[in-house]
Scaffold this motif. Sequence first.
Motif, PDB file in Angstrom:
ATOM      1  N   ALA A 147      13.926  10.495  -7.689  1.00  0.00           N
ATOM      2  CA  ALA A 147      12.462  10.462  -7.765  1.00  0.00           C
ATOM      3  C   ALA A 147      11.916   9.142  -7.224  1.00  0.00           C
ATOM      4  O   ALA A 147      10.889   9.113  -6.531  1.00  0.00           O
ATOM      5  N   LYS A 148      12.596   8.017  -7.515  1.00  0.00           N
ATOM      6  CA  LYS A 148      12.168   6.720  -6.982  1.00  0.00           C
ATOM      7  C   LYS A 148      12.272   6.696  -5.463  1.00  0.00           C
ATOM      8  O   LYS A 148      11.378   6.181  -4.775  1.00  0.00           O
ATOM      9  N   PRO A 184      19.906  10.166 -14.931  1.00  0.00           N
ATOM     10  CA  PRO A 184      19.683   8.960 -14.115  1.00  0.00           C
ATOM     11  C   PRO A 184      19.675   9.252 -12.616  1.00  0.00           C
ATOM     12  O   PRO A 184      18.953   8.590 -11.866  1.00  0.00           O
ATOM     13  N   ASP A 185      20.457  10.234 -12.191  1.00  0.00           N
ATOM     14  CA  ASP A 185      20.460  10.592 -10.770  1.00  0.00           C
ATOM     15  C   ASP A 185      19.114  11.185 -10.357  1.00  0.00           C
ATOM     16  O   ASP A 185      18.621  10.919  -9.253  1.00  0.00           O
ATOM     17  N   THR A 241       7.363   8.597   0.209  1.00  0.00           N
ATOM     18  CA  THR A 241       5.972   9.075   0.254  1.00  0.00           C
ATOM     19  C   THR A 241       5.000   7.922   0.486  1.00  0.00           C
ATOM     20  O   THR A 241       4.067   8.032   1.290  1.00  0.00           O
ATOM     21  N   VAL A 242       5.225   6.802  -0.203  1.00  0.00           N
ATOM     22  CA  VAL A 242       4.341   5.639  -0.055  1.00  0.00           C
ATOM     23  C   VAL A 242       4.445   5.056   1.349  1.00  0.00           C
ATOM     24  O   VAL A 242       3.434   4.606   1.929  1.00  0.00           O
ATOM     25  N   LEU A 243       5.637   5.067   1.917  1.00  0.00           N
ATOM     26  CA  LEU A 243       5.804   4.532   3.268  1.00  0.00           C
ATOM     27  C   LEU A 243       5.242   5.479   4.319  1.00  0.00           C
ATOM     28  O   LEU A 243       4.646   5.037   5.314  1.00  0.00           O
ATOM     29  N   VAL A 273      14.627  16.558  -3.130  1.00  0.00           N
ATOM     30  CA  VAL A 273      15.016  17.790  -2.436  1.00  0.00           C
ATOM     31  C   VAL A 273      16.500  17.775  -2.087  1.00  0.00           C
ATOM     32  O   VAL A 273      17.201  18.773  -2.243  1.00  0.00           O
ATOM     33  N   TYR A 274      16.991  16.640  -1.615  1.00  0.00           N
ATOM     34  CA  TYR A 274      18.408  16.576  -1.276  1.00  0.00           C
ATOM     35  C   TYR A 274      19.259  16.626  -2.542  1.00  0.00           C
ATOM     36  O   TYR A 274      20.363  17.201  -2.525  1.00  0.00           O
ATOM     37  N   TYR A 275      18.798  16.075  -3.635  1.00  0.00           N
ATOM     38  CA  TYR A 275      19.532  16.162  -4.900  1.00  0.00           C
ATOM     39  C   TYR A 275      19.595  17.609  -5.374  1.00  0.00           C
ATOM     40  O   TYR A 275      20.628  18.063  -5.893  1.00  0.00           O
TER      41      TYR A 275
END
Length: 315
Positions: A91-92, A85-86, A98-100, A269-271
Amino acid sequence: MALTFAADPRAHPPQPAGHRQVGPRGRGRRHLTGWAFAGPATVIVVGLSLFPAIWAFFISRAKWNGIAPATMVGWQNYERLASDPDMAAAAKHTLLLTVLFVPSSIVLGILIAIALNQKIRLIGFYRTCIFVPYVASAAATGILAGFIFNPQFGAANEIFRFFGIPTQQFLENPNQAMYVIALIALWGEVGFTSVIYLAALQDIPKELVEAARIDGANSWRVFRHVTMPELKPVTVFTVIWQTITAMQMFDLIYTTTRGGPLNSTQTVVYYIYELAFQTQRLGYGAAAAYLLFAVTMILSLGVLWYSRRSGQEGF
């Protein structure tokens, strides 16, 4: 009576003064000389890129904390990622960033490039000012942004107070933090897209623009039917580049929120950084890194495939 025939000059073309034929040995020496200069740098580049990538793949199929002997677990790390879940939340967050970031950087880059393509005074100074944030360190940009968007004494809230606007929490609000990071990233990266589009605008043949104006096209029609089609190959490159930049953004998040508040800005990347260097799960972190690489490669190839299918190649 003896007859003499002049030699055909095309059979033996005249050589310039001082020219000397180079045999196989001479060419071999030249190649060896060239590789003597380029070889060490090539070995270093390949060693620092190819070898770590191969080693990371073997680590991704093991359970290892960096100290104790590694235990090979096959594809279990990749199977765990599918139900983590993390990882799904990261990913969300990465998709939102990315969309912003990507469409905004492209649209703003085109608009700034059009403005910088005008013949006005001090245009060189303006172009330099736009590009300076891109040259500056992203870590320094993040530290500076942390002071600007500080809820207590930041400059952003001071401006809001001056105009009577309610103060905001910015990077300390889980609902606002990712939007603020996208804004900071846009400020630091828009100089790159502006320079790319400015070079593309200056490369458009002036004859096309003049022909369109002679046919009665106004500025908007020239931009829509002449300028934009000429910018499509550059846009393909920019989309891929900015998408990779957004998906691999780390230093800006590290210096501003460190994944907070409440993990609302924890990207993939931070995860991966937390898995590998905070919890010492190097094998699981390497598997997540390879998954990110695969997704990035698929997206890049998809954009390239679509651009070539539509006849607009950016590479």
